[in-house]
Design a protein around this motif. Sequence first.
Motif, PDB file in Angstrom:
ATOM      1  N   GLY A   2      46.001  54.097  39.580  1.00 42.38           N
ATOM      2  CA  GLY A   2      46.052  52.903  40.411  1.00 42.38           C
ATOM      3  C   GLY A   2      47.442  52.467  40.836  1.00 42.38           C
ATOM      4  N   LEU A   3      48.489  53.132  40.333  1.00 38.24           N
ATOM      5  CA  LEU A   3      49.847  52.722  40.677  1.00 38.24           C
ATOM      6  C   LEU A   3      50.175  52.945  42.153  1.00 38.24           C
ATOM      7  CD1 LEU A   3      51.827  53.848  37.521  1.00 38.24           C
ATOM      8  CD2 LEU A   3      51.112  51.549  38.159  1.00 38.24           C
ATOM      9  N   ILE A   4      49.461  53.840  42.800  1.00 36.20           N
ATOM     10  CA  ILE A   4      49.679  54.064  44.224  1.00 36.20           C
ATOM     11  C   ILE A   4      49.351  52.795  45.015  1.00 36.20           C
ATOM     12  CG2 ILE A   4      47.384  54.981  44.739  1.00 36.20           C
ATOM     13  CD1 ILE A   4      50.569  56.435  46.178  1.00 36.20           C
ATOM     14  N   ALA A   5      48.548  51.920  44.437  1.00 39.98           N
ATOM     15  CA  ALA A   5      48.201  50.660  45.104  1.00 39.98           C
ATOM     16  C   ALA A   5      49.444  49.823  45.371  1.00 39.98           C
ATOM     17  CB  ALA A   5      47.202  49.872  44.263  1.00 39.98           C
ATOM     18  N   LEU A   6      50.449  49.907  44.506  1.00 40.31           N
ATOM     19  CA  LEU A   6      51.691  49.165  44.729  1.00 40.31           C
ATOM     20  C   LEU A   6      52.393  49.652  45.991  1.00 40.31           C
ATOM     21  CD1 LEU A   6      53.011  49.098  41.058  1.00 40.31           C
ATOM     22  CD2 LEU A   6      51.879  47.240  42.295  1.00 40.31           C
ATOM     23  N   ALA A  31      52.859  47.646  49.626  1.00 41.76           N
ATOM     24  CA  ALA A  31      54.164  47.529  50.277  1.00 41.76           C
ATOM     25  C   ALA A  31      54.087  48.019  51.724  1.00 41.76           C
ATOM     26  CB  ALA A  31      55.218  48.313  49.503  1.00 41.76           C
ATOM     27  N   LEU A  32      53.411  49.130  51.944  1.00 45.89           N
ATOM     28  CA  LEU A  32      53.288  49.662  53.301  1.00 45.89           C
ATOM     29  C   LEU A  32      52.452  48.737  54.196  1.00 45.89           C
ATOM     30  CD1 LEU A  32      52.852  53.456  52.499  1.00 45.89           C
ATOM     31  CD2 LEU A  32      54.898  52.287  53.351  1.00 45.89           C
ATOM     32  N   LEU A  33      51.418  48.117  53.635  1.00 52.52           N
ATOM     33  CA  LEU A  33      50.630  47.157  54.410  1.00 52.52           C
ATOM     34  C   LEU A  33      51.453  45.908  54.733  1.00 52.52           C
ATOM     35  CD1 LEU A  33      47.150  47.429  52.654  1.00 52.52           C
ATOM     36  CD2 LEU A  33      47.825  48.367  54.865  1.00 52.52           C
ATOM     37  N   PRO A  41      62.196  45.470  49.525  1.00 53.03           N
ATOM     38  CA  PRO A  41      61.761  44.073  49.652  1.00 53.03           C
ATOM     39  C   PRO A  41      60.247  43.956  49.896  1.00 53.03           C
ATOM     40  CG  PRO A  41      63.764  44.399  50.897  1.00 53.03           C
ATOM     41  CD  PRO A  41      63.301  45.757  50.441  1.00 53.03           C
ATOM     42  N   ALA A  42      59.674  44.896  50.652  1.00 53.84           N
ATOM     43  CA  ALA A  42      58.228  44.879  50.877  1.00 53.84           C
ATOM     44  C   ALA A  42      57.481  45.164  49.575  1.00 53.84           C
ATOM     45  CB  ALA A  42      57.843  45.903  51.941  1.00 53.84           C
ATOM     46  N   PHE A  43      58.001  46.085  48.773  1.00 57.97           N
ATOM     47  CA  PHE A  43      57.390  46.437  47.487  1.00 57.97           C
ATOM     48  C   PHE A  43      57.347  45.224  46.574  1.00 57.97           C
ATOM     49  CE2 PHE A  43      57.768  48.014  43.117  1.00 57.97           C
ATOM     50  CZ  PHE A  43      56.720  48.920  43.062  1.00 57.97           C
ATOM     51  N   TRP A  44      58.511  44.597  46.370  1.00 56.68           N
ATOM     52  CA  TRP A  44      58.573  43.429  45.489  1.00 56.68           C
ATOM     53  C   TRP A  44      57.853  42.239  46.104  1.00 56.68           C
ATOM     54  CZ3 TRP A  44      59.227  44.794  40.866  1.00 56.68           C
ATOM     55  CH2 TRP A  44      60.072  45.847  40.546  1.00 56.68           C
ATOM     56  N   ALA A  72      55.193  42.337  48.054  1.00 54.95           N
ATOM     57  CA  ALA A  72      53.750  42.532  47.896  1.00 54.95           C
ATOM     58  C   ALA A  72      53.310  42.183  46.482  1.00 54.95           C
ATOM     59  CB  ALA A  72      53.373  43.966  48.244  1.00 54.95           C
ATOM     60  N   ILE A  73      54.144  42.512  45.501  1.00 58.99           N
ATOM     61  CA  ILE A  73      53.814  42.170  44.108  1.00 58.99           C
ATOM     62  C   ILE A  73      53.833  40.654  43.920  1.00 58.99           C
ATOM     63  CG2 ILE A  73      54.628  42.308  41.720  1.00 58.99           C
ATOM     64  CD1 ILE A  73      55.523  45.182  42.351  1.00 58.99           C
ATOM     65  N   VAL A  74      54.873  40.002  44.415  1.00 56.95           N
ATOM     66  CA  VAL A  74      54.972  38.544  44.285  1.00 56.95           C
ATOM     67  C   VAL A  74      53.813  37.877  45.017  1.00 56.95           C
ATOM     68  CG1 VAL A  74      56.364  36.512  44.862  1.00 56.95           C
ATOM     69  CG2 VAL A  74      57.462  38.537  43.910  1.00 56.95           C
ATOM     70  N   MET A  75      53.490  38.348  46.221  1.00 62.69           N
ATOM     71  CA  MET A  75      52.364  37.788  46.980  1.00 62.69           C
ATOM     72  C   MET A  75      51.068  37.906  46.195  1.00 62.69           C
ATOM     73  SD  MET A  75      52.437  36.730  50.387  1.00 62.69           S
ATOM     74  CE  MET A  75      50.904  37.307  51.028  1.00 62.69           C
ATOM     75  N   ALA A  76      50.828  39.064  45.602  1.00 62.07           N
ATOM     76  CA  ALA A  76      49.593  39.278  44.847  1.00 62.07           C
ATOM     77  C   ALA A  76      49.517  38.347  43.640  1.00 62.07           C
ATOM     78  CB  ALA A  76      49.493  40.731  44.409  1.00 62.07           C
ATOM     79  N   VAL A  77      50.620  38.231  42.911  1.00 66.85           N
ATOM     80  CA  VAL A  77      50.624  37.389  41.712  1.00 66.85           C
ATOM     81  C   VAL A  77      50.450  35.915  42.078  1.00 66.85           C
ATOM     82  CG1 VAL A  77      52.063  36.587  39.797  1.00 66.85           C
ATOM     83  CG2 VAL A  77      51.942  39.024  40.313  1.00 66.85           C
ATOM     84  N   VAL A  78      51.202  35.447  43.069  1.00 68.52           N
ATOM     85  CA  VAL A  78      51.115  34.037  43.468  1.00 68.52           C
ATOM     86  C   VAL A  78      49.725  33.732  44.030  1.00 68.52           C
ATOM     87  CG1 VAL A  78      52.027  32.277  45.042  1.00 68.52           C
ATOM     88  CG2 VAL A  78      53.592  33.794  43.821  1.00 68.52           C
ATOM     89  N   SER A  79      49.168  34.614  44.841  1.00 74.79           N
ATOM     90  CA  SER A  79      47.822  34.408  45.375  1.00 74.79           C
ATOM     91  C   SER A  79      46.792  34.353  44.250  1.00 74.79           C
ATOM     92  CB  SER A  79      47.443  35.528  46.346  1.00 74.79           C
ATOM     93  OG  SER A  79      48.233  35.483  47.483  1.00 74.79           O
TER      94      SER A  79
END
Length: 128
Positions: free
Chosen positions: A69-73, A77-79, A101-104, A106-113
């Motif tokens: 599932g790590l490819i999801a990160l 980021a690409l999305l 910046p997109a990678f990090w 996307a992670i921050v967006m997912a966690v905050v959401s």
Amino acid sequence: MGMLIRVIINAIALWITALVVPGIEVGGSNAGHTALTVLVVAVIFGVVNAILKPIIKVVGCVFYILTLGLIALVVNALLFLLTDWIGQQFDLPFAIDGFWPAFWGAIVMAVVSWVLSFVVPEPRAEND
């Protein structure tokens, strides 16, 4: 009503992400313009995720399994970068300065959401 709440949650998550992650900029000439930009980018991000993410999961199922599932990160980021590109096509003052910046972001967006989804409950459908 649920979709509107989801867009607002994504907009708040995007705003926090832009504040926290260097390389992600949301601009505007005033506070109202910035808020509108954040809302429009949140809608674009939601549409991109709703349309492309299921297709990518089906097509790349083997990669999801092989990487546990790590490819999801990377996909997220690409999305997020695709959202940036679409925003540029509409001349929105939103920019992501590359993959990391997109990678990090996307992670921050997912966690905050995710956190905001717990704080703001989904409205229940009434059966009359």
